[in-house]
Scaffold this active site. Structure first.
Site, PDB file in Angstrom:
ATOM      1  N   ILE A  56      19.118 -29.502 -65.941  1.00 27.70           N
ATOM      2  CA  ILE A  56      20.584 -29.119 -65.900  1.00 27.70           C
ATOM      3  C   ILE A  56      20.861 -28.341 -67.124  1.00 27.70           C
ATOM      4  O   ILE A  56      20.924 -28.433 -68.014  1.00 27.70           O
ATOM      5  CB  ILE A  56      21.228 -30.620 -66.046  1.00 27.70           C
ATOM      6  CG1 ILE A  56      20.693 -31.417 -64.950  1.00 27.70           C
ATOM      7  CG2 ILE A  56      22.803 -30.324 -65.986  1.00 27.70           C
ATOM      8  CD1 ILE A  56      21.653 -32.631 -65.127  1.00 27.70           C
ATOM      9  N   ALA A 101      21.213 -27.211 -72.456  1.00 27.23           N
ATOM     10  CA  ALA A 101      20.396 -27.611 -71.286  1.00 27.23           C
ATOM     11  C   ALA A 101      19.527 -28.827 -71.607  1.00 27.23           C
ATOM     12  O   ALA A 101      19.509 -29.099 -72.664  1.00 27.23           O
ATOM     13  CB  ALA A 101      19.716 -26.428 -70.722  1.00 27.23           C
ATOM     14  N   LYS A 102      19.099 -29.606 -70.534  1.00 26.43           N
ATOM     15  CA  LYS A 102      18.032 -30.817 -70.871  1.00 26.43           C
ATOM     16  C   LYS A 102      17.457 -30.766 -69.642  1.00 26.43           C
ATOM     17  O   LYS A 102      18.003 -30.332 -68.517  1.00 26.43           O
ATOM     18  CB  LYS A 102      18.992 -31.859 -71.348  1.00 26.43           C
ATOM     19  CG  LYS A 102      18.119 -32.843 -71.904  1.00 26.43           C
ATOM     20  CD  LYS A 102      18.170 -32.636 -73.562  1.00 26.43           C
ATOM     21  CE  LYS A 102      17.469 -33.547 -74.165  1.00 26.43           C
ATOM     22  NZ  LYS A 102      17.423 -33.203 -75.893  1.00 26.43           N
ATOM     23  N   GLY A 103      16.131 -31.167 -69.865  1.00 32.90           N
ATOM     24  CA  GLY A 103      15.216 -31.454 -68.458  1.00 32.90           C
ATOM     25  C   GLY A 103      14.768 -32.901 -68.844  1.00 32.90           C
ATOM     26  O   GLY A 103      14.707 -33.606 -69.877  1.00 32.90           O
TER      27      GLY A 103
END
Ligand code: NAD
Length: 411
Positions: A56, A101-103
């Protein structure tokens, strides 16, 4: 309360403080792009298991999106979105040229063999690589991912796009990682505590520190606080329990003990305690450095007995617990100020990769101290000027920076 709801409630308080327009609130609270992928992985016994993964990108107005990838059974859309949002505020507060962002992949990596973990990482990278890139979105390690996982991501990404070390940070040093990156989050926390200690008259030297979590963040922080700042780390914990020693724990010994995969509670020179007991130990500094949502109204916000809470983990304090701590006069140094050392040194790693040039460890530490101290000073001054908490002041600074970038780009 989910990670997403925690950041939303904190956001509104700061948005009111800086009179943010309604349309800008909507832009800043909504993610720019969300990718959800199914990740089929061939297991060692020949079966195919399918995992769900997320990347995201919350906001990229100030630069390429930046944020870690975590492997955890609880990693879901809302958690990843909340963490991606915090990354936007963290990079803006540090004033480094990135967005947030992050995953995440919903998986318990402890149940995977090393080869299964590698296949999972490569397949996940293939499926999200279209939205990655050194000027688009740059992943890094987070919970249950490390330099080895970043090396696989680099290899997979480079096999499609050519050699691109700046596509990922937190890599092994021999593959273009930065000196000082591994300890950077703990080191950054120590620098912030040093400034706070001087400003608010709680000298670090000899002070009593309790840390929840003894992994990358908690372990390095304990080592640095004791070895460089002369603090007394009296209790630490891991997932299996804690250990306390009122005269101060032998941190190098404890690190060698945990490096052999033994729980901290089995360390001989101290008294074993349960995880809940940790919160009640009287101390100067209490540092949650394990998980989100651990300081809550229901469990411990009323019994915590410290002078300052320093958020090493992301989102360790729920908003209701935050209000209780405020009422009780216990200040909180918020996560996206305290634990920003990791992303700051990731920025130096990215810059070194783009320039094909290496910095010394001393240079990395010097720049980190300057960057995080400047951010701390801005937060401290605004908190004093407006009579608000450090968290609200930190949010206000970050929101204004991102809103300005959005406006200059035409929004
Ligand atoms: P890690 O996996 O290396 O260590 C986590 C530690 O917490 C381990 O010691 C684990 O046993 C312990 N733990 C897990 N559950 C626990 C529980 N219920 N009670 C007590 N201890 C428990 O992770 P890390 O990289 O140190 O990250 C910790 C936190 O810091 C996370 O919230 C992460 O998002 C945040 N953070 C990490 C970095 C970084 O650079 N590593 C940067 C910013 C923020």
């Amino acid at each position: 309360m989910s990670g997403k709801s925690i950041v939303e409630s904190q956001f509104e308080r700061a948005a009111d403080l800086v009179n943010l327009d309604a349309y800008m609130r909507r832009i800043l609270m909504s993610p720019f792009r969300e990718v959800q992928v199914e990740v089929p992985v061939r297991m060692d016994d020949g079966r195919i298991e399918v995992f769900t993964g997320y990347r995201i990108q919350h906001n990229g107005a100030r630069g390429p999106c930046k944020g870690g990838i975590r492997y955890h059974p609880d990693a879901d859309h809302d958690e990843v979105l909340g963490l991606a949002t915090i990354m936007t505020w963290k990079t803006a507060l540090m004033d480094i040229p990135f967005g947030g962002a992050k995953g995440g992949v919903t998986v318990d990596p402890k149940k995977l063999s090393k080869l299964e973990l590698e296949r999972l990482t490569r397949r996940f990278t293939q499926r999200i690589s279209i939205v990655l890139g050194p000027y688009r979105d740059v992943p890094a390690p987070d919970v249950n991912t490390n330099a080895q996982v970043m090396a696989w991501i680099l290899d997979e990404y480079s096999s499609r796009h050519g050699y691109t070390p700046a596509a990922v940070t937190g890599k092994p040093v021999s593959l273009g990682g930065s000196l000082g990156r591994e300890e950077a989050t703990g080191r950054g926390i120590m620098y912030v505590m040093t400034e706070y200690a001087r400003d608010f008259g709680i000298p670090l030297k000899g002070s009593r520190v309790v840390i929840q979590g003894f992994g990358n963040v908690g372990g390095h922080l304990a080592r640095l606080l004791q070895g460089e700042a002369g603090a007394k780390v009296i209790a630490v914990s891991d997932v299996a329990g804690g250990i306390v020693n009122e005269s101060g724990l032998d941190i190098p010994g404890l690190l060698a003990h945990t490096a052999a995969r033994k729980p901290v509670s089995e360390w001989k020179a101290g008294k074993a305690i349960g995880n809940e007991q940790l919160w009640t130990i009287p101390c100067d500094w209490l540092v949650p450095a394990a998980l989100g949502g651990v300081i809550t109204k229901e469990s411990n916000a009323r019994v915590i007995d410290c002078k300052v809470v320093v958020e090493g983990a992301n989102e360790p304090t729920t908003p209701t617990a935050d209000l209780i701590l405020e009422e009780r006069g216990i200040p909180v140094i918020p996560d996206f100020l305290a634990n920003a050392g990791g992303v700051t040194v990731s920025y130096y790693e990215w810059a070194q990769n783009l320039q094909q040039y290496r910095w010394t460890h001393e240079q990395v530490n010097r720049e980190l101290q300057a960057t995080i101290t400047k951010a701390y000073t801005g937060v401290r001054d605004l908190a004093k000027q407006k009579g608000v908490t450090f968290r609200t002041a930190a949010y206000a600074i970050a929101l204004q920076r991102v809103a300005e970038a959005e406006r200059l780009r035409g929004n």
